[in-house]
Design an enzyme around this catalytic site. Structure first.
Site, PDB file in Angstrom:
ATOM      1  N   THR A   1      11.393  -9.474  17.771  1.00 18.03           N
ATOM      2  CA  THR A   1      11.930  -8.062  18.438  1.00 18.03           C
ATOM      3  C   THR A   1      10.968  -7.528  19.483  1.00 18.03           C
ATOM      4  OG1 THR A   1      13.209  -7.464  16.591  1.00 18.03           O
ATOM      5  CG2 THR A   1      13.105  -5.712  18.253  1.00 18.03           C
TER       6      THR A   1
ATOM      7  N   SER B   1      11.642 -13.936  13.848  1.00  9.68           N
ATOM      8  CA  SER B   1      11.019 -14.216  12.737  1.00  9.68           C
ATOM      9  C   SER B   1      11.816 -14.950  11.627  1.00  9.68           C
ATOM     10  CB  SER B   1      10.294 -12.890  12.301  1.00  9.68           C
ATOM     11  OG  SER B   1      11.373 -12.074  11.886  1.00  9.68           O
TER      12      SER B   1
ATOM     13  N   ASP C   1      10.854  -9.467  10.265  1.00  8.83           N
ATOM     14  CA  ASP C   1      11.522  -9.715   9.153  1.00  8.83           C
ATOM     15  C   ASP C   1      10.464 -10.575   8.233  1.00  8.83           C
ATOM     16  OD1 ASP C   1      13.630  -8.670   9.844  1.00  8.83           O
ATOM     17  OD2 ASP C   1      14.972 -10.287  10.276  1.00  8.83           O
TER      18      ASP C   1
END
Length: 322
Positions: A12, A54, A88
């Site tokens: 992100t 991720s 993540d």
């Protein structure tokens, strides 16, 4: 003059939000920019090693990242390294790096919960805090660090605790080991033990499952037929399992497959306290390995690393009590 290497892997922190659809996705070029003007006495080099979300991160990619960092530090003598990563699986990459990196300079992993063009994007301040931490002399000899939201955590204890809040990374039971302020980097405690595995690859297959009330024995029986090298179970409470699952667990141990127990609770450690059917004492007696406070996803990585060195159940038990 400090030399800092920033290694981008995507996530992100390197994504943008489509203003028409609200979708967040990777862009062709990394949109993350560091406000260099706020830093003095530092030379920064950036490398776009990966650009993946991720959930696309794999063990092989993590190991390639570790090799890349070690090679770059050895060749260019960097003072510190910062890795940007999707949140993540950030904790898993950070922990694997902590276990296998050879370089001794500070290595800091950071990310963001809001994409680069969202209001209140946390990517730039997190990156700035991470670089400042990597530059700090006090960051040495503390293992790989996770820095987000002006808090400094160890890779061993940091975990994502919220799906969207920018304060998602916490270290349950232990807390952060330091904070980032406008003027300085402050550490208030440090890890006592640092583990290292001297590995070039991770080839072992380790599964992770979670125990629930009334868990059917068929689940563990099915697992017995999977070609694997080890199993991690997030058990109930202090390390207990539904009684129907004991027989297939014992079957796995008898076959020489290490079964490692953690708790599905995010605080505390597993112990062989209860002696009823399925209790921790019974599981310990049949050869189940008990951990010392790691969560399930990190225990899986540690078991993969440990199995590259030994498959002896007694030696593995010693490794997981560190």
């Amino acid at each position: 003059m400090k030399k800092i290497l920033i290694v981008h892997t995507g996530g992100t922190i390197a994504m943008s939000e489509d203003k028409n659809t609200g979708e967040v996705r990777p862009t062709s070029a990394n949109p993350l920019a560091l406000p260099i003007d706020s830093l003095q006495g530092v030379e920064i080099k950036s490398e776009d090693f990966l650009n993946v979300p991720s959930p696309h991160m794999t063990i092989d990619l993590m190991m390639s990242l570790a090799h890349f960092i070690d090679q770059e530090v050895a060749n260019h003598h960097y003072s510190g390294v910062v890795v940007t990563h999707g949140t993540d699986t950030l904790e898993e990459t950070a922990y694997l790096l902590d276990l296998v990196l050879k370089c001794t300079c500070p290595v800091v992993v950071t990310g963001a919960m809001r994409s680069s063009n969202e209001l209140g994007s946390d990517g730039p301040p997190n990156l700035l805090s991470a670089v400042r931490t990597a530059m700090s002399e006090t960051a040495h000899n503390k293992g790989v660090l996770v820095v987000l939201n002006d808090e400094i955590h160890t890779a061993k204890n940091a975990t994502k605790t919220h799906t969207s809040n920018i304060a998602t990374f916490q270290s349950p039971q232990y807390g952060p080991i330091g904070i980032v302020t406008k003027r300085d980097i402050h550490f208030h405690h440090a890890p006592i033990v640092q583990e290292k595995f001297h590995l070039t690859s991770l080839t072992k297959k380790v599964l992770l499952i979670k125990a629930v009330a009334g868990m059917e024995k068929e689940i563990l029986e099915a697992v017995c037929h999977i070609n694997m090298d080890g199993l991690v179970i997030e058990a109930l409470g202090q390390g207990n399992m539904p009684p129907e699952t004991v027989a297939p667990i014992e079957k796995l141990v008898t076959k020489g497959i290490p079964v490692v127990l953690v708790s599905r609770c995010f605080n505390g450690i597993v112990q062989d306290t209860y002696s009823y059917d399925g209790g921790g004492r019974q599981l310990k007696n049949i050869g189940v390995i008990f951990t010392n406070g790691l969560n399930g996803q990190k225990t899986r990585i540690k078991l993969m690393a440990a199995l590259e060195e030994t498959s002896d159940l007694l030696k593995l038990q010693e490794i997981f009590q560190r």
